[in-house]
Design an enzyme around this catalytic site. Structure first.
Site, PDB file in Angstrom:
ATOM      1  N   LYS A 150       0.829  -1.206   0.000  1.00 48.11           N
ATOM      2  CA  LYS A 150       0.000   0.000   0.000  1.00 48.11           C
ATOM      3  C   LYS A 150       0.865   1.258   0.000  1.00 48.11           C
ATOM      4  O   LYS A 150       0.592   2.216  -0.741  1.00 48.11           O
ATOM      5  CB  LYS A 150      -0.928  -0.014   1.209  1.00 48.11           C
ATOM      6  CG  LYS A 150      -2.013  -1.067   1.141  1.00 48.11           C
ATOM      7  CD  LYS A 150      -2.886  -1.057   2.388  1.00 48.11           C
ATOM      8  CE  LYS A 150      -3.990  -2.093   2.306  1.00 48.11           C
ATOM      9  NZ  LYS A 150      -4.847  -2.091   3.523  1.00 48.11           N
ATOM     10  N   CYS A 183      -0.600   0.790   6.195  1.00 45.63           N
ATOM     11  CA  CYS A 183      -0.998  -0.127   7.266  1.00 45.63           C
ATOM     12  C   CYS A 183      -1.993  -1.147   6.731  1.00 45.63           C
ATOM     13  O   CYS A 183      -2.743  -0.870   5.787  1.00 45.63           O
ATOM     14  CB  CYS A 183      -1.666   0.621   8.426  1.00 45.63           C
ATOM     15  SG  CYS A 183      -0.622   1.791   9.291  1.00 45.63           S
ATOM     16  N   ASP A 184      -2.001  -2.307   7.366  1.00 47.54           N
ATOM     17  CA  ASP A 184      -3.024  -3.298   7.068  1.00 47.54           C
ATOM     18  C   ASP A 184      -3.286  -4.130   8.312  1.00 47.54           C
ATOM     19  O   ASP A 184      -2.346  -4.569   8.975  1.00 47.54           O
ATOM     20  CB  ASP A 184      -2.612  -4.225   5.922  1.00 47.54           C
ATOM     21  CG  ASP A 184      -3.769  -5.094   5.470  1.00 47.54           C
ATOM     22  OD1 ASP A 184      -4.592  -4.610   4.659  1.00 47.54           O
ATOM     23  OD2 ASP A 184      -3.883  -6.241   5.950  1.00 47.54           O
ATOM     24  N   SER A 185      -4.565  -4.318   8.618  1.00 49.02           N
ATOM     25  CA  SER A 185      -4.949  -5.074   9.806  1.00 49.02           C
ATOM     26  C   SER A 185      -5.734  -6.323   9.428  1.00 49.02           C
ATOM     27  O   SER A 185      -6.562  -6.293   8.513  1.00 49.02           O
ATOM     28  CB  SER A 185      -5.813  -4.211  10.741  1.00 49.02           C
ATOM     29  OG  SER A 185      -5.115  -3.085  11.205  1.00 49.02           O
ATOM     30  N   GLY A 235       0.038  -4.578  10.266  1.00 51.23           N
ATOM     31  CA  GLY A 235       1.314  -4.356   9.610  1.00 51.23           C
ATOM     32  C   GLY A 235       1.513  -2.878   9.343  1.00 51.23           C
ATOM     33  O   GLY A 235       0.554  -2.167   9.021  1.00 51.23           O
TER      34      GLY A 235
END
Length: 204
Positions: free
Chosen positions: A55, A71-73, A108
């Site tokens: 991203k 970010c990634d959740s 992340g």
């Protein structure tokens, strides 16, 4: 110095604004499934880290002086790594499992330092927080799903919205559960040579 947030998440934006940063928002539009499928030895940590970095890299443009944060959740629950349900049926099936259970919310983070349009440094990390779910009734779950909130959030719940009513507690960083860990982001910024205090909005 610009702070670019590679996310359309209003929750992440809200966390940063409350913490003194007004980021420029750039939505990445990456194919999350394709990125996740391409991860070698896809542990939960590697998947969310790869998504966060993808991203961030997607929105890097010609910038003179900037940091880009992606970010990634995802929720790791009962041996499965899950993201956004996207549909009411999936959200309902997910909550049928979550009731009374415990999972790990992994977020992340990728921080890219950009100088003269080039990425000159990168720092990546993952924050893991344990989430203990309550035992909402079927009627409460139906009402929550009808609100639409759980369809577009990782794990089909929020901590800072309607879903907070159904979370008994957490062990770890609350800002990470909302979407972006302030302590981890501060450390990653420092790793690329940027102090978070440089990014705070002026209060004078």
């Amino acid at each position: 110095m610009e702070f670019i947030l590679a996310s359309q998440s209003p929750a992440r934006l809200g966390v940063l604004r409350t913490a003194g940063i007004d980021p420029v928002v750039r939505v990445s539009g990456v194919d999350e499934d394709a990125v996740a499928d391409a991860v070698v030895d896809p542990t939960p940590e590697r998947v969310v880290a790869a998504l966060a970095e993808a991203k961030a890299r997607t929105v890097v443009a010609v910038r003179d002086n900037a940091v880009v944060v992606g970010c990634d959740s995802m929720l790791h629950f009962d041996g499965e790594l899950v993201g956004k349900p996207k549909s009411a049926d999936v959200a309902r099936a997910r909550w049928a499992k979550l009731v009374g259970g415990t999972g790990e919310l992994l977020t992340g983070h990728a921080v890219l330092r950009v100088v003269d349009g080039q990425v000159v440094d990168t720092a990546v990390g993952v924050q893991t927080t344990t989430v203990r779910f309550g035992s909402p009734s079927e009627a409460e779950i139906d009402a929550y799903i009808a609100s639409g909130e759980p369809l577009e959030v990782a794990g089909a719940f929020t901590l800072d919205g309607l879903g907070g009513w159904f979370v008994e507690g957490i062990d770890g960083d609350p800002s990470s559960v909302i979407g972006i860990s302030l302590p981890l982001t501060r450390r990653l910024l420092a790793a690329v040579g940027v102090s978070v205090t440089q990014l705070w909005r002026s209060t004078r």
